[in-house]
Design a protein around this motif. Structure first.
Motif: not given
Length: 333
Positions: A284-295, A128-131
């Protein structure tokens, strides 16, 4: 064909060529595929020859070099026909050299060999981090994802959130009475971790679920998203102890990265250490969740869930000695 119980058989058993079978997720995926009645041929490194690497007896094992296109054809596919390529293969360290050799080039060569073998469908374990691709291994994974999407073959690209293994590195230190280490205040990030077994079943189900075809599939485990601080609190509660945390400033990682980058200009091997530090800072600083590209914000509610086992249940099994983890290259603390 297999001694694995088939409790939920596939309506169309197929012949599967499997990469990355000896990792924890790979083994779970092989078991799930066999459990559905598929024939699974696993392509393993030669150093695993003579050992089943904890793979089910029903799996067919072949040995060769995944980075060598000739070996893929000669030792892996062997001029035979296959229906599906499933890959849980990933670079061990994530440093640029390994990432481009495994996450991209080896997969590209395997895709070409699979097409020659008649494969019409590919199920790929990505991340998921490839977002938000700031690191070499993320860029390498994305490069192959693009190649797969443009190949014309049916594909399912599975992008899981955090794994139980990657969140278990502090269990032993806490058991020894040491504090749980946090970056910042422990609420900078969150994830929806998924177990190996649940993820393996999800990957296997892609072969029969038309709704997962030709799609990128972010997937997490059951329940709400949890922060590192919540993970620590759960661990202390399971051990019957009062929570004890130690906060590590993210700026410390920035300093380490800067020093290693500078020294790496003189000592090349330190460049890899700098990249490993960058990987650590990312997580340590990025969540492993879906990233909203708009926000540009991570969205727990938009992150799908699958499976039944929670991280808390896994921690409990670890503490009781009913489960174990081999952190290998992924050890942080």
């Amino acid at each position: 064909m297999s001694d694995v119980a088939i409790s939920d058989p596939s309506p169309r058993p197929r012949r599967v060529f499997m990469l990355g079978a000896t990792g924890t997720i790979g083994r779970a995926t092989v078991a799930a595929l066999l459990g559905k009645g598929h024939e699974v041929v696993c392509f393993l490194r030669p150093r695993n020859a003579g050992s089943r690497s904890n793979l089910p007896d029903g799996a067919i094992l072949r040995y060769g070099d995944v980075t060598d296109p000739l070996s893929l054809d000669r030792d892996g596919f062997r001029g035979e026909r296959f229906d599906v390529l499933v890959s849980c293969l990933a670079s061990r360290t994530g440093v640029p050299r390994d990432a481009w050799a495994i996450d991209h080039r080896a997969h590209s060569d395997a895709l070409a060999a699979a097409r020659r073998a008649g494969v019409t469908e590919v199920v790929l374990l990505s991340a998921i981090c490839v977002q938000k691709p700031l690191l070499a291994f993320q860029q390498a994974k994305l490069a192959f994802e693009k190649e797969l999407i443009e190949s014309g073959l049916t594909y399912s690209i599975v992008r899981p959130t955090a794994f139980f293994k990657s969140l278990s590195g502090q269990v032993e230190r806490v058991r020894q009475g040491k504090p749980f280490l946090l970056f910042g205040d422990g609420t900078l990030t969150a994830c929806k971790p998924i177990s190996d077994g649940d993820l393996g079943r999800y990957i296997a189900e892609c072969l029969d679920d038309a709704g997962r075809r030709n799609r990128i599939l972010p997937i997490g485990g059951p329940g709400a998203a949890i922060t590192p601080r919540q993970q620590g609190e759960d661990l202390f509660r399971l051990l019957g102890r009062d929570p004890k945390f130690r906060q590590v400033p993210v700026a410390l990682l920035d300093t380490i990265i800067a020093v290693l980058d500078t020294l790496g200009r003189v000592v090349p091997k330190l460049r890899d250490k700098a990249e490993l530090a960058r990987i650590g800072r990312y997580y340590a600083t990025e969540s492993m969740l879906v990233l909203d590209p708009a926000t540009g914000r991570y969205d727990a509610d938009a992150t799908p869930s699958a499976g039944s086992e929670t991280l808390q249940e896994f921690y409990a099994r670890l503490i009781r000695g009913e489960a174990s983890v081999d952190l290998g290259e992924h050890a942080v603390f």
